[in-house]
Design a protein around this motif. Structure first.
Motif, PDB file in Angstrom:
ATOM      1  N   GLN A  78       0.848  -1.190   0.000  1.00  0.00           N
ATOM      2  CA  GLN A  78       0.000   0.000   0.000  1.00  0.00           C
ATOM      3  C   GLN A  78       0.885   1.242   0.000  1.00  0.00           C
ATOM      4  O   GLN A  78       1.653   1.470   0.933  1.00  0.00           O
ATOM      5  CB  GLN A  78      -0.914   0.018   1.221  1.00  0.00           C
ATOM      6  N   GLU A 103       5.068   7.750  -8.554  1.00  0.00           N
ATOM      7  CA  GLU A 103       4.463   6.461  -8.902  1.00  0.00           C
ATOM      8  C   GLU A 103       5.525   5.467  -9.393  1.00  0.00           C
ATOM      9  O   GLU A 103       5.445   4.270  -9.089  1.00  0.00           O
ATOM     10  CB  GLU A 103       3.383   6.659  -9.955  1.00  0.00           C
ATOM     11  N   THR A 112       1.152  -1.941  -4.949  1.00  0.00           N
ATOM     12  CA  THR A 112       0.081  -2.297  -5.882  1.00  0.00           C
ATOM     13  C   THR A 112      -1.067  -1.294  -5.870  1.00  0.00           C
ATOM     14  O   THR A 112      -1.928  -1.322  -6.747  1.00  0.00           O
ATOM     15  CB  THR A 112      -0.482  -3.686  -5.538  1.00  0.00           C
ATOM     16  N   LYS A 113      -1.070  -0.425  -4.877  1.00  0.00           N
ATOM     17  CA  LYS A 113      -2.152   0.549  -4.733  1.00  0.00           C
ATOM     18  C   LYS A 113      -1.574   1.823  -4.149  1.00  0.00           C
ATOM     19  O   LYS A 113      -0.664   1.780  -3.324  1.00  0.00           O
ATOM     20  CB  LYS A 113      -3.253  -0.015  -3.823  1.00  0.00           C
ATOM     21  N   VAL A 114      -2.108   2.968  -4.581  1.00  0.00           N
ATOM     22  CA  VAL A 114      -1.642   4.262  -4.069  1.00  0.00           C
ATOM     23  C   VAL A 114      -2.834   5.039  -3.531  1.00  0.00           C
ATOM     24  O   VAL A 114      -3.846   5.202  -4.226  1.00  0.00           O
ATOM     25  CB  VAL A 114      -0.950   5.097  -5.166  1.00  0.00           C
ATOM     26  N   PHE A 115      -2.703   5.526  -2.298  1.00  0.00           N
ATOM     27  CA  PHE A 115      -3.715   6.380  -1.680  1.00  0.00           C
ATOM     28  C   PHE A 115      -3.187   7.808  -1.621  1.00  0.00           C
ATOM     29  O   PHE A 115      -2.028   8.039  -1.287  1.00  0.00           O
ATOM     30  CB  PHE A 115      -4.030   5.898  -0.256  1.00  0.00           C
ATOM     31  N   TYR A 133      -7.121   8.242 -10.709  1.00  0.00           N
ATOM     32  CA  TYR A 133      -7.473   8.096  -9.298  1.00  0.00           C
ATOM     33  C   TYR A 133      -8.985   8.231  -9.130  1.00  0.00           C
ATOM     34  O   TYR A 133      -9.616   9.082  -9.763  1.00  0.00           O
ATOM     35  CB  TYR A 133      -6.757   9.155  -8.450  1.00  0.00           C
ATOM     36  N   ASP A 190      -8.837   4.076   5.434  1.00  0.00           N
ATOM     37  CA  ASP A 190      -8.908   3.095   4.356  1.00  0.00           C
ATOM     38  C   ASP A 190      -8.075   1.858   4.655  1.00  0.00           C
ATOM     39  O   ASP A 190      -8.266   0.819   4.040  1.00  0.00           O
ATOM     40  CB  ASP A 190      -8.366   3.710   3.051  1.00  0.00           C
ATOM     41  N   VAL A 305      -7.710   6.891  -4.664  1.00  0.00           N
ATOM     42  CA  VAL A 305      -6.911   5.675  -4.750  1.00  0.00           C
ATOM     43  C   VAL A 305      -6.745   5.268  -6.205  1.00  0.00           C
ATOM     44  O   VAL A 305      -7.636   5.483  -7.044  1.00  0.00           O
ATOM     45  CB  VAL A 305      -7.561   4.534  -3.917  1.00  0.00           C
ATOM     46  N   ARG A 306      -5.602   4.689  -6.497  1.00  0.00           N
ATOM     47  CA  ARG A 306      -5.326   4.181  -7.842  1.00  0.00           C
ATOM     48  C   ARG A 306      -4.590   2.852  -7.736  1.00  0.00           C
ATOM     49  O   ARG A 306      -3.681   2.707  -6.915  1.00  0.00           O
ATOM     50  CB  ARG A 306      -4.483   5.163  -8.643  1.00  0.00           C
ATOM     51  N   GLU A 307      -4.990   1.893  -8.559  1.00  0.00           N
ATOM     52  CA  GLU A 307      -4.278   0.627  -8.641  1.00  0.00           C
ATOM     53  C   GLU A 307      -3.052   0.833  -9.528  1.00  0.00           C
ATOM     54  O   GLU A 307      -3.148   1.423 -10.613  1.00  0.00           O
ATOM     55  CB  GLU A 307      -5.169  -0.450  -9.244  1.00  0.00           C
ATOM     56  N   LEU A 308      -1.906   0.353  -9.087  1.00  0.00           N
ATOM     57  CA  LEU A 308      -0.696   0.419  -9.914  1.00  0.00           C
ATOM     58  C   LEU A 308      -0.563  -0.872 -10.712  1.00  0.00           C
ATOM     59  O   LEU A 308      -0.919  -1.958 -10.235  1.00  0.00           O
ATOM     60  CB  LEU A 308       0.543   0.597  -9.031  1.00  0.00           C
TER      61      LEU A 308
END
Length: 309
Positions: A78, A103, A112-115, A133, A190, A305-308
Motif C-alpha cells: 500500500q 508512482e 500495488t495501490k496508491v492512496f 485516481y 482506508d 486511490v489508484r491501482e498500480l
C-alpha cells in the motif's frame, strides 16, 4: 522554463525551508516547519522507504511530494502519496512530474495501490481523475480563532480523574504510547493500521519537533492516561491537534473533550492564535466535540486511490 524533480536533501536548509513554505501556502491547515521536514526525512521508519520530493522551476522550489509505503498497514503493497504545488504555480507541469516520479518509485517497491489526499476543489479533483485516481471518503479541516474567538469555560474534572500534561511523563512516556496504540485501532481510515512498537513511537511522535508536551494533555485515572489530545505547535502562533482519543474502557465520560478543552485554554494563555484540527467526515462524536469547542470547517479533502500496474 526548466522544471526538475529531485529528492529533498535534509541537511540543506534551503530544501527543508522550501518544502515547508510550499506546504504552508498550499495546505495552511497542517503545520510544517523546516525542522519537522528534516525530522520526517531522517527519522520516518525505514520500512516506509520514505522519499520526500521537490519540484524546482528555474531553481525555485514550487511543488512537493511525500512518497512512502504504509509500513504500519496490515496489508502489504500500500503506497501513500501527497502532492502539493504552490497555488500561484499550478498548471505548469510540476504536479504531473511529481506524480510520475512518485508512482515510478512506488512501483519499484512493489506497491500495488496508491492512496492520496486531494483538496476538494474542482481543479485538484480533475487532476486526480485525469491520472486514474478514484474518489473515496472525505475529511474536513477545521479552524478555531483563539485570538478573537471564545472558548467554552473549563468544565469540572470528574472525581477520580486527574489532568496531566505530557511533560509530566518525560521520565517514562510509555503509558502515553500504550494509549496511543489502543486508540490507533479505532481511527477511521482506508487501511488497517497497527502500532510498530515503542521505539518507533518514541522517534516518530515523542521526539517530533512540533510536539508540544506542555499542551498535550491526558486525563488520568489511578495515575494512568485513559484519554488524551496530542498538540503540535510551530513558532508562529499556530496549534494543531494530531490525535484525540479515549481508551475503550473509559468512553462515554467526556474525558477526551475534557483533555482537549484544557489543552486549548493552555494554548491561548501561551499566545497561540490559530488552532487547527481534522476530522473524518463520518466521525460524528469528534465533530460534535469540535463544534462545541468553536471550530469551524475551513476546507475538505477527499481520499483518492489508484491501482498500480
Amino acid at each position: 522554463m526548466t522544471l526538475i524533480v529531485r529528492e529533498v536533501r535534509p541537511g540543506v536548509p534551503a530544501d527543508t525551508e522550501g518544502f515547508a513554505r510550499v506546504r504552508r501556502l498550499a495546505l495552511p491547515y497542517i503545520l510544517f516547519t523546516s525542522e519537522s521536514v528534516r525530522h520526517n526525512t531522517l527519522h520516518t521508519h525505514p520500512d516506509a522507504r520514505y522519499r520526500p520530493l521537490v519540484a524546482e522551476e528555474d531553481g525555485e522550489i514550487v511543488g512537493t511530494a511525500q512518497v512512502l509505503l504504509a509500513y504500519d498497514s496490515t496489508e502489504p503493497g500500500q503506497g501513500l502519496l501527497n502532492i502539493y504545488v504552490r497555488p500561484d504555480r499550478t498548471g505548469r507541469g510540476a504536479g504531473t512530474l511529481l506524480l510520475r516520479t512518485a508512482e515510478e518509485y512506488l512501483a519499484s517497491l512493489d506497491a500495488t495501490k496508491v492512496f492520496s489526499w486531494i483538496l476538494d476543489e474542482p481543479a485538484n479533483r480533475a487532476f486526480a481523475e485525469r491520472h486514474g485516481y478514484r474518489a473515496g471518503r472525505s475529511a474536513h479541516f477545521l479552524r478555531l480563532d483563539l485570538a478573537g474567538g471564545s472558548l467554552p469555560p473549563l468544565p469540572p474534572t470528574p472525581p477520580g480523574v486527574e489532568l496531566r500534561a505530557a511533560a509530566e511523563f518525560a521520565d517514562d512516556p510509555r503509558p502515553l504510547f500504550e494509549l496511543d496504540a489502543e486508540t490507533l485501532q479505532d481511527e477511521p481510515g482506508d487501511l488497517d493500521l497497527e502500532s510498530r512498537g515503542y521505539d518507533d513511537w518514541l522517534t516518530s511522535t515523542w521526539k517530533h519537533p512540533l510536539l508540544n508536551r506542555e499542551l498535550t494533555m491526558a486525563a488520568c485515572v489511578d495515575g494512568r492516561p485513559v484519554a488524551f489530545t496530542v498538540a503540535y505547535t510551530d513558532a508562529d502562533g499556530r496549534y494543531s491537534t494530531a490525535m484525540t482519543g479515549t481508551a475503550r474502557a473509559h468512553r462515554g465520560r467526556g474525558l477526551a473533550k475534557l483533555a482537549k478543552v484544557h489543552s486549548l485554554h493552555r494554548a491561548r494563555a501561551a499566545g497561540v492564535t490559530d488552532a487547527f484540527t481534522g476530522n473524518d467526515a463520518g466521525n460524528d462524536p469528534m465533530i460534535a466535540i469540535n463544534k462545541w469547542l468553536g471550530y469551524e470547517i475551513c476546507a475538505t479533502e477527499v481520499r483518492h486511490v489508484r491501482e498500480l500496474g
